[in-house]
Enzyme design. Structure first.
Site, PDB file in Angstrom:
ATOM      1  N   SER A  18       1.206  -1.263   0.230  1.00 55.78           N
ATOM      2  CA  SER A  18      -0.079   0.393  -0.156  1.00 55.78           C
ATOM      3  C   SER A  18       0.459   1.377   0.217  1.00 55.78           C
ATOM      4  CB  SER A  18      -1.016  -0.434   1.328  1.00 55.78           C
ATOM      5  OG  SER A  18      -0.287   0.151   2.258  1.00 55.78           O
ATOM      6  N   ASP A 168      -4.531  -2.230  -0.775  1.00 54.37           N
ATOM      7  CA  ASP A 168      -3.387  -2.314  -0.476  1.00 54.37           C
ATOM      8  C   ASP A 168      -3.136  -1.023  -2.052  1.00 54.37           C
ATOM      9  OD1 ASP A 168      -2.633  -3.301   1.609  1.00 54.37           O
ATOM     10  OD2 ASP A 168      -2.186  -5.297   0.183  1.00 54.37           O
TER      11      ASP A 168
END
Length: 425
Positions: A18, A168
């Site tokens: 992420s 993410d």
């Protein structure tokens, strides 16, 4: 040519997917991204899903292009001093640690602001404030808690997660926009601020059409869903609807020639109202253009299974590319189901920079995605990911201005090396 974010320096404490998605995008736009990694270990993805032994994995390399790497033990007193100096020199600190980790490192927001009042601190967390804010979150957890899984799949099957990394990477892209916005606001205020993006929030933002449908459901059945035409009652929550289109134009995935042996011999076909008459001509049902049961969009909704069944009879006589060529002539919206192999071999995507070939010193050449956002005055050049600690001395000297003697002292302190294990007595 000057890059859009040239002159912006990012202190990158992110790991896995992420956060690195966010900082990689900023690096592609020209920001100087300094990735801070644990000595001897680095980002955990360096060693995950390795396809070549003892070489940085594709998981790592494809999320960390255009960055510099410094190793730093932030528990070491000298390491803390170096980190303090980096905070003074950087514009943005980005992190996706678990809740409270930055505080436990000894660098809460208040201290960072005292060190550098212009610093923007950007964070990705699983949840915003509330009952789940201290919970650990990964991609699929975010999809499940953000409304994606409950609305993905078929009505009689399990909830499904999507192959797209909307939890993410999706949240990382949201955070990047927040950072650029905060940088712009800083030009007016002269002050830094906190920027946060929760993964649950990011997924829900991408599932907004399902939140739309939840409210519509309170006022009656969702007529564009196939279960309406099948006479199946709706419950009190938005159901899974297979491959039904989420927009106002009905659509389905249909079989094409070769589907029996090719798992991707399919096409997505949309029965857009303005081209309905052309659709009727293509599939050989000219009477449907005037038949009151088919002529108008509202009349077609209860008959979608029948209509798409008839269209599929036609698509099964064509390969997905043959069908696409024919349908495009009539401006009928459609798209072939492309496998990753087909995408990787698509030369047109390489010409646009959507796919790029990158040369790496230890793993050789590999294929990666490029910057999906194209700026006419700031073209993105994708450069390889850094080796662990590759730029440590360079950053100490060039960014922090340390002398050779100071750099040697930092090395001697152990701040750049893995913590030493005490010998057993």
């Amino acid at each position: 040519m000057t890059k859009a974010l040239e002159g912006v320096r990012i202190l990158d404490f992110t790991h896995v997917q992420s956060g690195p998605t966010c900082t990689q995008l900023l690096a592609w736009f020209g920001a100087d991204v300094i990735k801070v990694e644990r000595p001897g270990v680095g980002d955990i993805t360096r060693g995950q899903l390795q396809d070549i032994p003892n070489v940085d994995s594709l998981y790592f390399t494809m999320l960390n292009h255009n960055k510099r790497s410094i190793t730093l033990d932030t528990k070491n007193p000298k390491g803390k001093e170096v980190l303090t100096e980096l905070i003074k020199k950087c514009d943005v600190l980005v992190e996706n640690f678990g809740p409270g980790v930055l505080d436990r490192m000894g660098f809460p927001w208040e201290k960072i602001q005292a060190i550098n009042p212009k610093m923007i601190v950007a964070s990705i967390k699983g949840f915003g404030p509330g009952p789940y804010e201290d919970c650990k979150v990964y991609e699929n957890v975010a999809q499940c808690t953000g409304g994606a899984a409950s609305t993905t799949g078929f009505r009689d099957g399990l909830p499904l997660v999507t192959g797209a990394q909307i939890g993410d990477s999706g949240t990382g892209l949201h955070l990047a926009l927040g950072i650029v916005t905060a940088l712009y606001q800083r030009t007016h205020t002269g002050k830094g601020q906190r920027v946060t993006a929760a993964m649950q929030d990011g997924v829900l933002n991408l599932c907004r059409v399902k939140l739309r449908d939840q409210q519509r459901l309170e006022r009656g059945p969702l007529k564009e869903y196939s279960q309406f035409g099948e006479g199946v009652p709706f419950g009190d929550a938005v159901p899974r609807a297979g491959n039904d289109s989420g927009g106002g134009q009905p659509g389905r995935i249909l079989k094409c020639k070769g589907w029996e042996t090719d798992p991707n011999a399919y096409i997505y076909f949309i029965t857009q109202a303005p081209v309905w008459e052309k659709i009727c001509d293509v599939i050989g049902e000219p009477t449907w253009k005037t038949d009151p049961n088919y002529a108008k969009p509202a009349a077609r909704l209860p008959r979608l299974n029948e209509i798409f069944g008839r269209i599929e009879q036609w698509t099964m006589t064509k390969t997905k590319f043959e069908a696409m060529d024919i349908l495009n002539e009539f401006d009928i919206p459609c798209g072939p189901i492309l496998s990753m192999k087909e995408i990787a071999e698509d030369e047109s995507l390489r010409k646009t920079g959507t796919l790029v070939e990158v040369d790496h010193p230890t793993r050789g050449k590999y294929l990666s995605v490029g910057n999906p956002i194209k700026l006419s005055d700031s073209p993105a050049e994708v450069t390889r990911s850094p080796l662990l600690g590759e730029h440590t001395d360079e950053i100490l000297r060039q960014v922090l201005g340390f002398s050779d003697h100071q750099v040697a002292e930092i090395h001697d302190s152990g701040a750049l090396d893995p913590p030493r294990k005490e010998a057993a007595e």
